[in-house]
Scaffold this active site. Sequence first.
Site, mmCIF file in Angstrom:
data_model
loop_
_atom_site.group_PDB
_atom_site.id
_atom_site.type_symbol
_atom_site.label_atom_id
_atom_site.label_comp_id
_atom_site.label_asym_id
_atom_site.label_seq_id
_atom_site.Cartn_x
_atom_site.Cartn_y
_atom_site.Cartn_z
ATOM 1 C CE LYS A 37 36.704 -10.527 7.158
ATOM 2 N NZ LYS A 37 37.213 -11.663 7.977
ATOM 3 C CG ASN A 94 34.300 -21.901 10.280
ATOM 4 O OD1 ASN A 94 33.551 -22.800 9.885
ATOM 5 N ND2 ASN A 94 34.402 -20.731 9.647
ATOM 6 C CB CYS A 160 40.606 -11.878 17.604
ATOM 7 S SG CYS A 160 39.123 -10.946 17.173
#
Length: 295
Positions: A37, A94, A160
């Site tokens: 990413k 998270n 997800c």
Amino acid sequence: MLTRCGIGKLLLFDYDKVELANMNRLFFQPHQAGMSKVEAAERTLREINPDVEFEVFNYNITTMDNFQHFMDKIQKGGKTAGTPVDLVLSCVDNFEARMAINTACNEVGQSWIESGVSENAVSGHIQFIVPGETSCFACAPPLVVATNTDEKTLKREGVCAASLPTTMAVVAGFLVQNTYLLKFGQVTYYLGYNALQDFFPSMAMKPNPQCDDLHCLKRQAEYQKRLASMPKVEEVKVEKEEEVVHEEDWGIELVSETTQEELESSEGAKPDLVEGVTVAYTKPAAAKEVGCHLL
């Protein structure tokens, strides 16, 4: 948004790879699937603004070795080599990563902004954290953190959380706007967003004197010491101004320029009036003299 605004330097940290499910993340593209990413983000952002300087790190900041490197980059990865960064922006998904960022920033005394979008995809928040001055992420942790619950047990494999680029753009906009207002604007310490109710709660949270993070307690003590050493501002007492009382009789008298005879002999029909209403009639000649308009 930061790149388009012309930020000087960006340090990007992430260990994940691009998936087709990430195409709502604004700058990822289908052909980048499989790339890290940070690499995909850097390629796209360089094309948007080649004047911005980038450093990318493809690793998990929560591991012991990587955490130390992450903290070193906070202290020495600024625009000028060897200087601290100006701000840390947390855009993680998270609590483990959030706690790692919180620990690092408390240890080095680095201001940062935490942000997040809820799993229902229609709400989110940003929180500006100044170690010692405001509540850190450990001062008032979410229930999942306070109870030491393993996040992995809360997610179903292969499923997800819902996400919308609109909600992400709104929260990202708040995040970037507050980043640029830090030096010359009034920055909110906590701003929430709920699209279903068009609700924007705002608040400020003080640090917890019994926070579990020892570095947070250390920063709190330093902040209180700075406050105590600051010169006290003396309160200036403002004397209450005396109220001006005007006399009731000002000696002003209104005199009509139309005589009673002229009024009684004025031309024109007199309408029937509602009880209690009086009308004065003025002849054309008299009106001319005093500059009135005939109605």
